[in-house]
Design an enzyme around this catalytic site. Structure first.
Site, PDB file in Angstrom:
ATOM      1  N   GLY B 153       0.824  -1.187   0.000  1.00 40.06           N
ATOM      2  CA  GLY B 153       0.000   0.000   0.000  1.00 40.06           C
ATOM      3  C   GLY B 153       0.867   1.249   0.000  1.00 40.06           C
ATOM      4  O   GLY B 153       2.062   1.219   0.306  1.00 40.06           O
ATOM      5  N   CYS B 154       0.234   2.373  -0.347  1.00 34.32           N
ATOM      6  CA  CYS B 154       0.992   3.614  -0.469  1.00 34.32           C
ATOM      7  C   CYS B 154       1.467   4.102   0.901  1.00 34.32           C
ATOM      8  O   CYS B 154       2.652   4.370   1.095  1.00 34.32           O
ATOM      9  CB  CYS B 154       0.150   4.674  -1.175  1.00 34.32           C
ATOM     10  N   TYR B 155       0.550   4.210   1.842  1.00 35.15           N
ATOM     11  CA  TYR B 155       0.966   4.636   3.181  1.00 35.15           C
ATOM     12  C   TYR B 155       1.999   3.677   3.778  1.00 35.15           C
ATOM     13  O   TYR B 155       3.018   4.127   4.325  1.00 35.15           O
ATOM     14  CB  TYR B 155      -0.245   4.729   4.110  1.00 35.15           C
TER      15      TYR B 155
END
Lengths: 350, 350, 350, 350
Positions: B153-155
């Protein structure tokens, strides 16, 4: 009924502009002097074309001059940089005027702390004792009696209001608090500098001065008073690509097991008489747009059971609540007016 | 030399679009199938007029069909929502294809954790064991051998990269870490929803899902592996009015007295072989614009002696590094190409 | 003194929200009914958290119902899409209410023109004759007597005000006028649609509907009246990445040799009694931020001797002056109040 | 193969930065000298932290010195303000170097016109004859032979490309053309000035220099050549709150009755060999984001039968296509490289 005449030293920055905006529609105060060394001789509307037709634009900007101000005004706002304000304040107080200083010069009671964080010697430490910290929710009584008000910083307003109920009630540890704050670009002022050009701020985001921003000692001083013990805060600012607004996400540790209901009750009770502090319903979080152009401080509460944290999120308009509107609220109190005079503002959304 | 054919399921979201952008200029991969139920029958350039002249626009969008894909491609990217990806993955793996899944469906090794955070039953838990978490800095060897990669995921990319050196070296407490993350609006996807309209996001800022964002268990799972102990993180996302970019400000407590030199050395050593991780010089902090459109993860380190904290600030492009570019890096490895093929990008500033 | 009760049909769009903002601080009108099929049953503050503490949030949203409205209100604002407004108007007028319609349904006097541009049959052409076009600078007398006001479109407000003096005095050719208009995103309404997502509007700019926007016949109808002859305008809209504001750059040809003094005199004379129209000093050009949140229409004049053109640039706030504020000005007139009641607003800068 | 060494005078502005970005990934050119009086002594990466890891950051910025440059480079880019460039050009040409000047100093063939629009005397009029106007679509042959290229202005690039086919074919009147152009803020350069601060540009829009922008004579000079007759254009710029991008809406009058098919055919034929000019399908209009970071000039055509106008809308990236990318294309040609070397860029969307 004639209005009370007030003056403004420093009309070319964003806080000066915001004061002009608010005074242009104030029911009981009239701006009769506005000064700027750089722009003296122009009218306000020549400086700010958007003032046309607002009944305030024809006022001529003058050189700052204490004698002239003291003859014309009952109170003066200082919207000049720290270091420059203290001298004006001394002169104006000496001439019998009331003063609201928007700079940091009179916020810190200890001149040594001031000098170590601001890198400037305090030339009027004798005035510090009489200066009242101008947070109307907490100090209204003292502000009414004050001749010199130190208007709170924008970040401190957002952090102090957010933590006060929990600290006052002893709900949280005074140690280990982290405030992660994000401010719109108007907080950096209206100085020409490459780093604040549109193309350097738009569509990007950055942290700056982590752990060493000058608002830190102010936050700690005021929170220590509320908590009744010396405390430190890890205060960490960031720059948002928005015009106005500060959102602070504040991480704390409860001293004991709490429910969200408990905390929410403490906050709503604490601010029951404070119409500008809006404790949001449980589950809601604030947004900077919802306070745009107003005196509101919106507040959301999150109790994270997993990690054992109470998170408080606050939002203010840094120019209005965090600077000029707050200064005006203090002026209202100092001049015997209702605190909300001219400040009963609705947010501009979108 | 002929290029390796790859496919893409889900071309209408921002991650699908970003994959198309990157594949349009990839030296060794060719997009030969792009699917979308909603847009099947159109060419890519009809969907995305900006593809005109890039040599990729004439490809026709088709219905997603595993058989057709398996005949045409060697690897398929899944850019569909969680819950939808797992079924496609099973089919495509069954047809002998390699798969890079950009959704969350194969990131969590424990299907119970998946179900409790995503509210969806995992229909293919049997595939979880073979899925490799696609962070190329740490798992390059396993990614090369993988047939199924769970793209991070990005975070989590921004938080895990920021904490890994300190945790691996035991510099910080595993308890009490707070990640305050701020993401651009493309992270919310390309679904039509009032809350993501321009006028609801522009010139404002908000926190959301504090303490309960679905990326939390992914962050904790990967950090626990690195730290060698189960750990939790207080992860708190915010929405920035920018197109691309995540900046995470991560607050930690050193286990012992450290100097900034110590920490900086640990970080630069840890990432010495990782050209996409840029540990900034001491005193510098990252900005999202400086990684725009690239694979870089920029990292700034602050040791706040007053409050006893090590603060790590990271910045990535959520669409490129945090999604599609990272997926492409994994695909490069899975297909025997250099990891940086097609990803040697310079940031677009301003 | 008790306030005059008014109602609002359609509270979920940006124009409905702007009416609520303005009514929340109106000295003589009180919003007593607000309707929305989608949101009936909620209070206003549940819909719009920023209304907390403004004294208006506790109003419950109801289903639109003419009978209920007629018992409670003296005037109703219609903030629903074209096509939907005409039916409500007929019902409410039949029930004895005054109506201000913010949609296009009663702006065009010829139902055939309406049908050809809007693609909808007009179901109440019998009401067109009594509808008054609600531009207070020109039609104040008729608006005072009206029971049905057709509130002008946002673009037409900016173009008509800009051209009226020159056309009324016969300074310019009625043929060949080009209006190049740029509007903020709130003009597109609050419908969920991919094309208006933040990431589709931010940091970009586009033209749309060149030569065929539905506001064209409205502009031509009103200008033809002012010019005393049928005229066409090439009207060409563009989408700005800002929340509020329309700037129209209008290109005209003088019929004879003019000086800028001549033109400036004509404009200042024409609008001498119109405090909301600010003809800027010669050499100044308007900016949308300078009218933000207000009723002002700012106007700059350029005489380009080289190419023989008079260029008029106007700026308005599309939501306030171009929609809800203007509707409120009309309501003020219709209810015997001063036109500026509740609308004496200062721009929010920055 | 070793790369061709090139130099850059003026590395601190946005065009200098954009050249560095493009040269950092150029397959055949190497930046070996970068100069700035203000920043001499620093490395590029000290100036621009985002260059870390791009293989170009270690270059040291030097004082501008023709002798040093001539020993090290084959070609030099001048990215300094008009007035300053002409002296450097003379020196460098004298030292045997090829020069691409991004300023306006050599764009206008008549030094009198230069002096009247720029208010500066031309100190090297003897060089004007050899300067080639660097629009690669039209002048590729002459650019290849040139030693001095005058790189086109950003606005002129957008207007000239948009009008050339129609003028070359005699489709439109040469009289009465209006170009309404809108530019992102990077076009104003990287000088510190209050008017370009974030809070003065964000969330607002303004016109400026209507009818008197300095790019006007350049537009007219080049269009007159194409049209074969002296012509004037009403050119009117506006400032957009975006980083990059120019959109020009150009209003023309056909000389005879035309169909959109006719016009579209003329345009697609005219640019059939020009991969960077993308004539969009009928009915499509350009957007600045679709050319972000690239050399593309997108073009939409509208035939408004009602008002008898042909409207051409063009979009470019002002920094890449409108400045540094175009300069690089010229350099490619001058150095015997393919024009598209290092410029085969895909737009960054969103």
């Amino acid at each position: 009924m004639s209005k009370i005449p007030v003056g403004l030293i420093g009309v070319t920055g964003y806080t000066g502009m915001e004061l002009v905006r608010l005074l242009a529609r104030h029911p009981a105060l009239e701006l009769v002097r506005a000064t700027s060394r750089a722009e003296a001789g122009k009218t306000l509307v020549e400086l700010y074309p958007y003032l046309q037709g607002l009944g305030i634009g024809e006022l001529s900007v003058t050189e700052p001059d204490a004698a002239a101000l003291s003859g014309a005004c009952r109170l003066v706002f200082l919207a000049v940089p720290h270091g420059a304000a203290m001298g004006y304040a001394a002169e104006l107080l000496g001439a019998g005027l009331k003063v609201v200083d928007l700079s940091a010069d009179f916020r810190l009671t200890d001149p040594g702390v001031y000098e170590s964080w601001y890198g400037v010697e305090h030339r009027h430490p004798e005035l510090l004792e009489q200066a009242v910290y101008g947070l109307p929710e907490f100090n209204a009584g003292r502000i009414k009696e004050a001749t010199l008000v130190a208007n709170p910083g924008c970040y401190p307003t957002s952090v102090i209001l957010g933590l006060a109920p929990a600290l006052a009630k002893g709900l949280i540890e005074t140690d280990g608090i982290v405030a992660d704050s994000k401010s719109g670009a108007s907080g950096a002022g209206r100085k020409s500098q490459v780093g604040m050009l549109f193309c350097e701020v738009h569509d990007t985001f950055r942290a700056y001065n982590l752990g060493k921003h000058r608002h830190t000692p102010e936050i700690e001083q005021e929170l220590s008073k509320i908590a009744g013990t010396d405390m430190m805060v890890s205060f960490n600012p960031h720059l948002l690509p928005v015009d106005r607004g500060i959102l602070s996400t504040i991480y704390t540790k409860p001293v004991k097991s709490l429910t969200l209901d408990d905390v929410h009750n403490v906050y709503t009770t604490h601010y029951a008489q404070c119409p500008w502090v809006r404790v949001l319903p449980k589950g809601r979080l604030p947004e900077t747009r919802f306070v745009r152009g107003t005196m509101f401080c919106d507040m959301g509460l999150v109790l994270d059971g997993r990690t054992g944290r109470l998170i408080v999120v606050t939002a203010i308009d840094n120019l209005c609540r965090g600077a000029s509107g707050q200064a005006l609220a203090c002026a209202n109190l100092m001049l015997g007016l209702p605190v909300e005079a001219g400040l009963d503002l609705a947010p501009l959304v979108p």
